[in-house]
Design a protein around this motif. Structure first.
Motif, PDB file in Angstrom:
ATOM      1  N   GLN A 155       0.799  -1.278  -0.063  1.00 37.33           N
ATOM      2  CA  GLN A 155       0.100   0.148   0.087  1.00 37.33           C
ATOM      3  C   GLN A 155       0.849   1.275  -0.067  1.00 37.33           C
ATOM      4  O   GLN A 155       1.965   1.081   0.359  1.00 37.33           O
ATOM      5  CB  GLN A 155      -0.856   0.051   1.124  1.00 37.33           C
ATOM      6  CG  GLN A 155      -2.095   1.007   1.281  1.00 37.33           C
ATOM      7  CD  GLN A 155      -2.964   0.833   2.356  1.00 37.33           C
ATOM      8  OE1 GLN A 155      -2.775  -0.016   3.243  1.00 37.33           O
ATOM      9  NE2 GLN A 155      -3.977   1.682   2.328  1.00 37.33           N
ATOM     10  N   ASP A 156       0.169   2.324  -0.782  1.00 41.66           N
ATOM     11  CA  ASP A 156       1.209   3.639  -0.645  1.00 41.66           C
ATOM     12  C   ASP A 156       1.633   3.843   0.714  1.00 41.66           C
ATOM     13  O   ASP A 156       2.576   4.722   0.775  1.00 41.66           O
ATOM     14  CB  ASP A 156       0.377   4.794  -1.207  1.00 41.66           C
ATOM     15  CG  ASP A 156       0.196   4.531  -2.787  1.00 41.66           C
ATOM     16  OD1 ASP A 156       0.871   3.648  -3.283  1.00 41.66           O
ATOM     17  OD2 ASP A 156      -0.402   5.369  -3.208  1.00 41.66           O
ATOM     18  N   ILE A 157       0.877   3.685   1.765  1.00 37.99           N
ATOM     19  CA  ILE A 157       1.218   4.345   3.041  1.00 37.99           C
ATOM     20  C   ILE A 157       2.531   3.383   3.677  1.00 37.99           C
ATOM     21  O   ILE A 157       3.090   3.809   4.467  1.00 37.99           O
ATOM     22  CB  ILE A 157      -0.162   3.949   3.977  1.00 37.99           C
ATOM     23  CG1 ILE A 157       0.296   5.125   5.571  1.00 37.99           C
ATOM     24  CG2 ILE A 157      -0.334   2.680   4.596  1.00 37.99           C
ATOM     25  CD1 ILE A 157      -1.282   4.694   6.383  1.00 37.99           C
ATOM     26  N   GLN A 158       2.570   2.188   3.205  1.00 37.20           N
ATOM     27  CA  GLN A 158       4.001   1.296   3.712  1.00 37.20           C
ATOM     28  C   GLN A 158       5.158   2.159   3.333  1.00 37.20           C
ATOM     29  O   GLN A 158       5.944   2.074   4.215  1.00 37.20           O
ATOM     30  CB  GLN A 158       3.642   0.210   2.636  1.00 37.20           C
ATOM     31  CG  GLN A 158       4.929  -1.111   3.050  1.00 37.20           C
ATOM     32  CD  GLN A 158       4.873  -2.301   2.222  1.00 37.20           C
ATOM     33  OE1 GLN A 158       4.144  -2.314   1.413  1.00 37.20           O
ATOM     34  NE2 GLN A 158       5.713  -3.170   2.641  1.00 37.20           N
ATOM     35  N   SER A 159       5.205   2.762   2.184  1.00 36.13           N
ATOM     36  CA  SER A 159       6.529   3.606   1.968  1.00 36.13           C
ATOM     37  C   SER A 159       6.605   4.663   3.012  1.00 36.13           C
ATOM     38  O   SER A 159       7.753   5.158   3.272  1.00 36.13           O
ATOM     39  CB  SER A 159       6.560   4.131   0.542  1.00 36.13           C
ATOM     40  OG  SER A 159       5.504   5.190   0.351  1.00 36.13           O
ATOM     41  N   LEU A 160       5.473   5.273   3.538  1.00 35.02           N
ATOM     42  CA  LEU A 160       5.705   6.207   4.741  1.00 35.02           C
ATOM     43  C   LEU A 160       6.239   5.775   5.879  1.00 35.02           C
ATOM     44  O   LEU A 160       7.165   6.454   6.756  1.00 35.02           O
ATOM     45  CB  LEU A 160       4.195   6.913   4.894  1.00 35.02           C
ATOM     46  CG  LEU A 160       3.609   7.561   3.858  1.00 35.02           C
ATOM     47  CD1 LEU A 160       2.232   8.037   4.272  1.00 35.02           C
ATOM     48  CD2 LEU A 160       4.282   8.883   3.367  1.00 35.02           C
ATOM     49  N   GLY A 161       6.108   4.334   6.093  1.00 35.94           N
ATOM     50  CA  GLY A 161       6.673   4.180   7.267  1.00 35.94           C
ATOM     51  C   GLY A 161       8.266   4.056   7.396  1.00 35.94           C
ATOM     52  O   GLY A 161       8.658   4.005   8.212  1.00 35.94           O
ATOM     53  N   SER A 162       8.901   3.726   6.184  1.00 28.80           N
ATOM     54  CA  SER A 162      10.058   3.932   6.068  1.00 28.80           C
ATOM     55  C   SER A 162      10.923   5.086   5.833  1.00 28.80           C
ATOM     56  O   SER A 162      12.162   5.158   5.851  1.00 28.80           O
ATOM     57  CB  SER A 162      10.737   2.414   5.198  1.00 28.80           C
ATOM     58  OG  SER A 162      10.140   3.131   3.720  1.00 28.80           O
ATOM     59  N   HIS A 163      10.198   5.957   5.375  1.00 28.76           N
ATOM     60  CA  HIS A 163      10.761   7.262   4.984  1.00 28.76           C
ATOM     61  C   HIS A 163      10.275   8.407   6.008  1.00 28.76           C
ATOM     62  O   HIS A 163      10.409   9.686   5.920  1.00 28.76           O
ATOM     63  CB  HIS A 163      10.343   7.739   3.780  1.00 28.76           C
ATOM     64  CG  HIS A 163      10.786   7.091   2.575  1.00 28.76           C
ATOM     65  ND1 HIS A 163      10.453   5.678   2.289  1.00 28.76           N
ATOM     66  CD2 HIS A 163      11.970   7.203   1.760  1.00 28.76           C
ATOM     67  CE1 HIS A 163      11.045   5.071   1.141  1.00 28.76           C
ATOM     68  NE2 HIS A 163      11.940   6.017   0.996  1.00 28.76           N
ATOM     69  N   THR A 164       9.698   8.210   7.058  1.00 29.79           N
ATOM     70  CA  THR A 164       9.288   9.044   7.996  1.00 29.79           C
ATOM     71  C   THR A 164       9.915   9.313   9.101  1.00 29.79           C
ATOM     72  O   THR A 164      10.045   8.391  10.169  1.00 29.79           O
ATOM     73  CB  THR A 164       7.504   9.029   8.492  1.00 29.79           C
ATOM     74  OG1 THR A 164       6.833   9.054   7.329  1.00 29.79           O
ATOM     75  CG2 THR A 164       7.050  10.048   9.212  1.00 29.79           C
ATOM     76  N   PRO A 165      10.724  10.310   9.723  1.00 28.49           N
ATOM     77  CA  PRO A 165      11.631  10.380  10.827  1.00 28.49           C
ATOM     78  C   PRO A 165      10.429  10.713  11.801  1.00 28.49           C
ATOM     79  O   PRO A 165       9.498  10.874  11.884  1.00 28.49           O
ATOM     80  CB  PRO A 165      12.456  11.718  10.565  1.00 28.49           C
ATOM     81  CG  PRO A 165      11.661  12.529   9.523  1.00 28.49           C
ATOM     82  CD  PRO A 165      10.899  11.658   8.548  1.00 28.49           C
ATOM     83  N   THR A 166      11.219  10.300  13.082  1.00 21.83           N
ATOM     84  CA  THR A 166      10.355  10.310  14.345  1.00 21.83           C
ATOM     85  C   THR A 166       9.653  11.660  14.661  1.00 21.83           C
ATOM     86  O   THR A 166       8.566  11.643  15.184  1.00 21.83           O
ATOM     87  CB  THR A 166      11.472  10.136  15.605  1.00 21.83           C
ATOM     88  OG1 THR A 166      12.009   8.967  15.439  1.00 21.83           O
ATOM     89  CG2 THR A 166      10.806  10.101  16.943  1.00 21.83           C
ATOM     90  N   GLN A 167      10.231  12.869  14.393  1.00 21.04           N
ATOM     91  CA  GLN A 167       9.730  14.121  14.619  1.00 21.04           C
ATOM     92  C   GLN A 167       8.391  14.425  13.912  1.00 21.04           C
ATOM     93  O   GLN A 167       7.572  15.277  14.183  1.00 21.04           O
ATOM     94  CB  GLN A 167      10.609  15.206  14.515  1.00 21.04           C
ATOM     95  CG  GLN A 167      11.148  15.626  13.203  1.00 21.04           C
ATOM     96  CD  GLN A 167      12.553  14.749  12.925  1.00 21.04           C
ATOM     97  OE1 GLN A 167      12.784  13.650  13.580  1.00 21.04           O
ATOM     98  NE2 GLN A 167      13.394  15.133  12.196  1.00 21.04           N
TER      99      GLN A 167
END
Length: 273
Positions: A155-167
């Motif tokens: 899913q598109d949201i899957q890529s967000l998990g690996s590209h989103t920093p903690t802040q």
């Protein structure tokens, strides 16, 4: 004989307010199309502006094609999350006021043809909404895995998990679990469901709206057809909540909980939790 007063001086009967008309089906589908089109078009424009602002797009004939530069910018940590938040925010800022302005008499009407933007009479429906939001991704995930026959479900949201920093994670979670569910519930379980119930029985209206909801999300599921039953099942549960509660808010809550579990799952899968 007493002369009758001229017509302009006679008291006029008070005009009775006409009953609120349900939304038209073409208007409902048009608003849904506008919502997703806004995300696509605005997403491209915002990505271009972000690439210019961060220096990835250079006005130089020797530079790479703009598409390649934008893709390079989106590979930077946090950029996809910022793009998603800005795009969803813009789409919500356009669509929600438009619905409110187009059907003001229906906005706060509890039952269809109303849009249900009122609190449910019984707060127990909020507890039921949480239960639905927790159960839907678990049951739907099992169903999708069975239909996928070993294929990777992405899913598109899957890529967000690996590209989103903690802040940025908290801000992303707030947007994905609030703005997205709010707008989609107004459109699908509010406007569209009311428009369908004007023409068909409740069961057919729920089924058709669920199928349209599932199909409209196929692009974000990378056109994996085996995700359709999961999405349709979720949509039917949300429609049931909306109709039984006499309010759209339990469906918004259940949708938000469902999205929250999805985001947390992808964060965990990427090792960022």
């Amino acid at each position: 004989m007493t002369a009758l007063p001229p017509d302009s001086l006679r008291p006029r009967p008070e005009a009775r307010p006409s009953p609120a008309e349900p939304p038209g089906l073409s208007a409902a589908i048009g608003l849904i199309a506008l919502y997703f089109l806004l995300q696509a078009v605005a997403g491209g424009l915002i990505a271009l502006l972000m690439a210019v602002a961060t220096g990835f797009v250079q006005i130089d004939p020797r530079s790479q094609p703009i598409g390649a530069e934008i893709r390079a910018m989106l590979e930077q940590p946090g950029m996809p999350a910022i793009l998603v938040m800005l795009t969803l925010g813009l789409a919500a800022a356009v669509v929600v006021p438009l619905v409110r302005r187009k059907w003001p008499a229906l906005w706060s009407m509890a039952r269809p043809p109303g849009l249900g933007m009122v609190l449910p009479v019984n707060p127990v429906f909020f507890m039921m909404a949480i239960a639905v939001g927790l159960a839907a991704p678990l049951l739907g995930g099992l169903l999708t895995s069975l239909l996928a026959h070993g294929n990777t479900v992405t899913q598109d949201i899957q890529s967000l998990g690996s590209h989103t920093p903690t802040q940025l994670r908290l801000a992303l979670v707030v947007v994905v679990t609030s703005l997205g569910p709010l707008v989609e519930e107004i459109l699908f379980r509010g406007v569209l469901l009311s428009a369908l119930m004007k023409r068909w029985r409740v069961g057919w209206s729920v089924l058709i709206s669920a199928l349209l909801f599932a199909v409209s999300h196929l692009p974000s599921m990378q056109w994996q057809w085996y995700a359709l039953p999961d999405l349709a099942l979720l949509a039917c549960a949300l429609a049931w909540l909306r109709l039984r509660a006499g309010s759209l808010w339990p469906a918004v809550l259940a949708h938000g909980v469902n999205n929250l579990l999805a985001v947390v799952a992808w964060f965990a899968a990427s090792g960022s939790v």
